[in-house]
Write an enzyme that holds these catalytic residues in place. Structure first.
Site, mmCIF file in Angstrom:
data_model
loop_
_atom_site.group_PDB
_atom_site.id
_atom_site.type_symbol
_atom_site.label_atom_id
_atom_site.label_comp_id
_atom_site.label_asym_id
_atom_site.label_seq_id
_atom_site.Cartn_x
_atom_site.Cartn_y
_atom_site.Cartn_z
ATOM 1 N N SER A 233 0.948 -0.880 13.432
ATOM 2 C CA SER A 233 1.505 -0.482 12.144
ATOM 3 C C SER A 233 2.528 0.629 12.296
ATOM 4 O O SER A 233 3.297 0.884 11.373
ATOM 5 C CB SER A 233 0.389 0.050 11.245
ATOM 6 O OG SER A 233 -0.610 -0.896 11.077
ATOM 7 N N HIS B 20 4.775 -7.425 13.177
ATOM 8 C CA HIS B 20 3.892 -6.714 12.242
ATOM 9 C C HIS B 20 3.581 -7.612 11.046
ATOM 10 O O HIS B 20 4.376 -7.717 10.112
ATOM 11 C CB HIS B 20 4.582 -5.410 11.812
ATOM 12 C CG HIS B 20 3.763 -4.534 10.940
ATOM 13 N ND1 HIS B 20 4.309 -3.607 10.088
ATOM 14 C CD2 HIS B 20 2.414 -4.434 10.777
ATOM 15 C CE1 HIS B 20 3.341 -2.981 9.441
ATOM 16 N NE2 HIS B 20 2.193 -3.465 9.844
ATOM 17 N N GLU C 9 7.255 -8.128 9.709
ATOM 18 C CA GLU C 9 8.254 -7.115 10.063
ATOM 19 C C GLU C 9 8.435 -7.202 11.584
ATOM 20 O O GLU C 9 7.487 -6.977 12.339
ATOM 21 C CB GLU C 9 7.719 -5.727 9.643
ATOM 22 C CG GLU C 9 8.733 -4.624 9.681
ATOM 23 C CD GLU C 9 8.137 -3.277 9.218
ATOM 24 O OE1 GLU C 9 6.915 -3.055 9.341
ATOM 25 O OE2 GLU C 9 8.916 -2.433 8.748
ATOM 26 N N ASN D 290 5.450 0.842 6.526
ATOM 27 C CA ASN D 290 4.515 1.966 6.371
ATOM 28 C C ASN D 290 5.198 3.302 6.127
ATOM 29 O O ASN D 290 4.591 4.213 5.570
ATOM 30 C CB ASN D 290 3.579 2.036 7.573
ATOM 31 C CG ASN D 290 2.527 0.963 7.461
ATOM 32 O OD1 ASN D 290 1.894 0.829 6.420
ATOM 33 N ND2 ASN D 290 2.375 0.154 8.492
#
Ligand SMILES: NC(=O)c1ccc[n+]([C@@H]2O[C@H](COP(=O)([O-])OP(=O)(O)OC[C@H]3O[C@@H](n4cnc5c(N)ncnc54)[C@H](O)[C@@H]3O)[C@@H](O)[C@H]2O)c1
Length: 295
Positions: free
Chosen positions: A118, A139, A151, A189
């Site tokens: 992450s 991701h 991602e 994130n």
């Protein structure tokens, strides 16, 4: 691509294995814990059953998907002779560096090594191997079978060829890949975690209760779930690790994790996976109510 290994059978690993297997790839699901593997297969089976009940897939599709997955606790046998490895083990730098060093020595030099991290630097993970051009971030979002985004994170040394291969593969899985560069938290994130942390800070400061904070964001901002419930789903330990990586990476106090988050993780209140976080998932009725949002 024919055979892929997924390292880690937890929240993300079982979803990633599910999606690859449903798209006809042979999946080696690898975990140090037999219990995690058993729970992972049980989750995949439950999610496939739900898809059959909703007539999105046939019973044959379900059986074929399950038959495409083999589980391993022996790392070497699980990752040997695979075309791609997707690492989805615990969000911890030393665990990931150790896994990638091992992968580099065991896997064929052509094998692409992807990580579902992450927030941890793809460049740093790549530097632990002799093939940084073949190390990339892939991701996936939680819950993997439902969420469209992948991602794709290019490390400093990730090659164009590997990036294109992973972008194309993600499309074959029915996902929408989006390419981003390698800085702490990437894009998803970097934007999401400060919001979750602020929601926890709002609770910590006594501005409002759990239900009130989540209701404001659900009904006021049209978010499908409130930030505290989302933090429970991601895992509070995972949220804490990501915030720490961003704080270390940018040295900016805006990423300092809220003390309440730190306390809850130390107390073992990790959210859905531990049975308690901001909400109580011990009563099966409540847990079912929450998980049905994903069905
Ligand atoms: N939880 C989320 O919503 C989310 C979303 C996107 C990405 N991620 C990332 O995905 C990765 C996995 O997160 P998760 O939430 O699935 O964690 P999790 O705690 O649910 O599962 C981690 C699994 O990894 C296994 N594991 C630990 N060390 C291992 C090793 N050396 N070899 C094999 N297996 C090992 C553990 O036994 C466990 O089953 C992390 O990097 C996390 O940051 C999580």
């Amino acid at each position: 691509m024919n055979t892929i290994a997924v390292i880690g059978a937890g929240t993300m690993g079982n979803g990633i294995a599910h999606v690859f297997a449903q798209n006809g790839l042979q999946v080696h699901l690898v975990d140090i814990s037999q219990d995690s593997l058993d729970k992972g297969i049980a989750t995949i089976t439950k999610n496939l059953d739900r898809m059959v009940a909703k007539e999105r897939i046939s019973n044959d599709d379900k059986e074929n998907t399950l038959s495409n997955i083999t589980t391993f606790t022996d790392f070497r046998s699980g990752v040997d002779e695979t075309d791609l490895v997707v690492e989805a083990a615990t969000e911890n730098l030393s665990i990931k560096l150790d896994i990638f060093k091992q992968l580099d020595t065991i896997c064929d030099p052509k094998t692409i090594l992807a990580t579902n991290t992450s927030s941890i630097s793809i460049t740093q993970i790549g530097a632990a191997t002799e093939r940084p051009d073949k190390v990339i971030g892939m991701h996936f979002m939680n819950p993997v079978p439902i969420m469209k985004l992948v991602e794709i994170i290019r490390g400093y040394n990730t090659s164009d060829e590997v990036t294109n291969t992973i972008m194309e593969l993600s499309k074959q899985l029915g996902k929408t890949p989006t390419e981003v560069n390698d800085y702490p938290g990437f894009v998803a994130n970097r934007i999401l975690m400060p919001m979750l942390n602020e929601a926890i800070e709002t609770l910590y400061n006594g501005v409002a209760g759990v239900n009130e904070i989540d209701t404001v964001m659900k009904l006021g901002m049209a978010h499908p779930m409130g930030p505290l419930q989302l933090a429970d789903f991601i895992g509070l330990d995972v949220c804490l690790s990501i915030l720490n990586v961003m704080y270390e990476g940018f040295k900016n106090p805006k990423y300092v994790p809220c003390p309440l988050l730190v306390n809850m993780v130390m107390a073992g209140k990790l959210g859905v996976k531990s049975g308690e976080g901001f909400y109580d998932y011990a009563e099966s009725r409540k847990a079912e109510k929450v998980s049905s949002q994903f069905s």
